[in-house]
Design a protein around this motif. Structure first.
Motif, PDB file in Angstrom:
ATOM      1  N   UNK A   1      15.979  34.046  12.159  1.00 55.91           N
ATOM      2  CA  UNK A   1      15.457  33.305  11.001  1.00 55.91           C
ATOM      3  C   UNK A   1      15.460  31.800  11.268  1.00 55.91           C
ATOM      4  N   UNK A   2      16.495  31.318  11.921  1.00 52.64           N
ATOM      5  CA  UNK A   2      16.577  29.911  12.322  1.00 52.64           C
ATOM      6  C   UNK A   2      15.361  29.544  13.180  1.00 52.64           C
ATOM      7  N   UNK A   3      15.027  30.391  14.134  1.00 50.96           N
ATOM      8  CA  UNK A   3      13.904  30.113  15.026  1.00 50.96           C
ATOM      9  C   UNK A   3      12.561  30.236  14.312  1.00 50.96           C
ATOM     10  N   UNK A   4      12.450  31.159  13.366  1.00 50.11           N
ATOM     11  CA  UNK A   4      11.222  31.243  12.558  1.00 50.11           C
ATOM     12  C   UNK A   4      11.023  29.937  11.801  1.00 50.11           C
ATOM     13  N   UNK A   5      12.124  29.443  11.209  1.00 54.17           N
ATOM     14  CA  UNK A   5      12.041  28.158  10.514  1.00 54.17           C
ATOM     15  C   UNK A   5      11.630  27.033  11.449  1.00 54.17           C
ATOM     16  N   UNK A   6      12.181  27.013  12.645  1.00 55.64           N
ATOM     17  CA  UNK A   6      11.833  25.973  13.617  1.00 55.64           C
ATOM     18  C   UNK A   6      10.360  26.045  14.009  1.00 55.64           C
ATOM     19  N   UNK A   7       9.853  27.260  14.185  1.00 53.49           N
ATOM     20  CA  UNK A   7       8.438  27.405  14.533  1.00 53.49           C
ATOM     21  C   UNK A   7       7.560  26.914  13.390  1.00 53.49           C
ATOM     22  N   UNK A   8       7.818  27.420  12.200  1.00 54.88           N
ATOM     23  CA  UNK A   8       6.968  27.123  11.036  1.00 54.88           C
ATOM     24  C   UNK A   8       7.048  25.648  10.649  1.00 54.88           C
ATOM     25  N   UNK A   9       8.263  25.112  10.590  1.00 55.99           N
ATOM     26  CA  UNK A   9       8.444  23.756  10.077  1.00 55.99           C
ATOM     27  C   UNK A   9       8.217  22.654  11.109  1.00 55.99           C
ATOM     28  N   UNK A  10       8.420  22.951  12.384  1.00 53.81           N
ATOM     29  CA  UNK A  10       8.410  21.880  13.374  1.00 53.81           C
ATOM     30  C   UNK A  10       7.405  22.087  14.507  1.00 53.81           C
ATOM     31  N   UNK A  11       7.413  23.258  15.139  1.00 54.05           N
ATOM     32  CA  UNK A  11       6.739  23.408  16.425  1.00 54.05           C
ATOM     33  C   UNK A  11       5.317  23.974  16.390  1.00 54.05           C
ATOM     34  N   UNK A  12       4.932  24.691  15.365  1.00 50.71           N
ATOM     35  CA  UNK A  12       3.641  25.394  15.362  1.00 50.71           C
ATOM     36  C   UNK A  12       2.460  24.454  15.569  1.00 50.71           C
ATOM     37  N   UNK A  13       2.503  23.298  14.944  1.00 46.93           N
ATOM     38  CA  UNK A  13       1.385  22.365  15.030  1.00 46.93           C
ATOM     39  C   UNK A  13       1.194  21.742  16.397  1.00 46.93           C
ATOM     40  N   UNK A  14       2.197  21.850  17.249  1.00 43.44           N
ATOM     41  CA  UNK A  14       2.123  21.222  18.578  1.00 43.44           C
ATOM     42  C   UNK A  14       1.608  22.177  19.650  1.00 43.44           C
ATOM     43  N   UNK A  15       1.275  23.396  19.270  1.00 44.79           N
ATOM     44  CA  UNK A  15       0.768  24.351  20.246  1.00 44.79           C
ATOM     45  C   UNK A  15       1.894  25.098  20.949  1.00 44.79           C
ATOM     46  N   UNK A  16       1.539  25.738  22.052  1.00 47.48           N
ATOM     47  CA  UNK A  16       2.462  26.630  22.745  1.00 47.48           C
ATOM     48  C   UNK A  16       3.493  25.895  23.583  1.00 47.48           C
TER      49      UNK A  16
END
Length: 144
Positions: free
Chosen positions: A83-98
């Motif tokens: 869940x921590x990593x899902x939050x990190x993806x959604x809130x921080x990293x998704x917009x920066x690509x892979x």
């Protein structure tokens, strides 16, 4: 070496490596960045309630990583880390690509997927969970 021993070895190696990486990231939030610095970074990244989220994430990653290394309450801890990593993806990293070198989600996705896998399968034979709860079909072992 039979399949069971290979599986046991593989699960143990992956669980310990995953736990080490989570613990290292938690330690980094406490010692290299400090909690105040992590709160500031979380605020800048747009993480909601950054003043509360930063210390919670730091504790989860450090203590959770150590718990994974030992194989303690693995399913619960791994689910929280996923869940921590899902939050990190959604809130921080998704917009920066892979790609991680551009702030992307590749490392976070891998850590989250591995944590989710351990949440689903448990710690394996070489773990405190197995020593405490015994056979994996034990009703208490489902949580461990």
């Amino acid at each position: 070496m039979n399949h069971s021993r290979l599986t046991t070895s593989a699960l143990t190696i992956l669980r310990v490596a995953l736990g080490f990486l989570f613990a290292a990231h938690g330690w980094q939030k406490f010692n290299e960045w400090t909690i105040a610095g992590t709160q500031a970074a979380f605020t800048q990244m747009g993480v909601p309630a950054a003043n509360v989220a930063a210390p919670m994430v730091a504790v989860l990653e450090l203590a959770g990583g150590i718990a994974l290394i030992l194989g303690v309450l693995t399913r619960v801890v791994a689910a929280l880390l996923a869940l921590d990593m899902i939050g990190a993806i959604v809130l921080v990293h998704a917009g920066a690509g892979v790609y991680a070198d551009k702030g992307g989600y590749e490392l976070v996705l891998l850590l989250g997927a591995a944590a989710l896998a351990f949440a689903l399968i448990g710690a394996g034979r070489i773990s405190v969970d197995r020593a405490v709860f015994g056979r994996m079909n034990n009703k208490l072992a489902v949580l461990a």
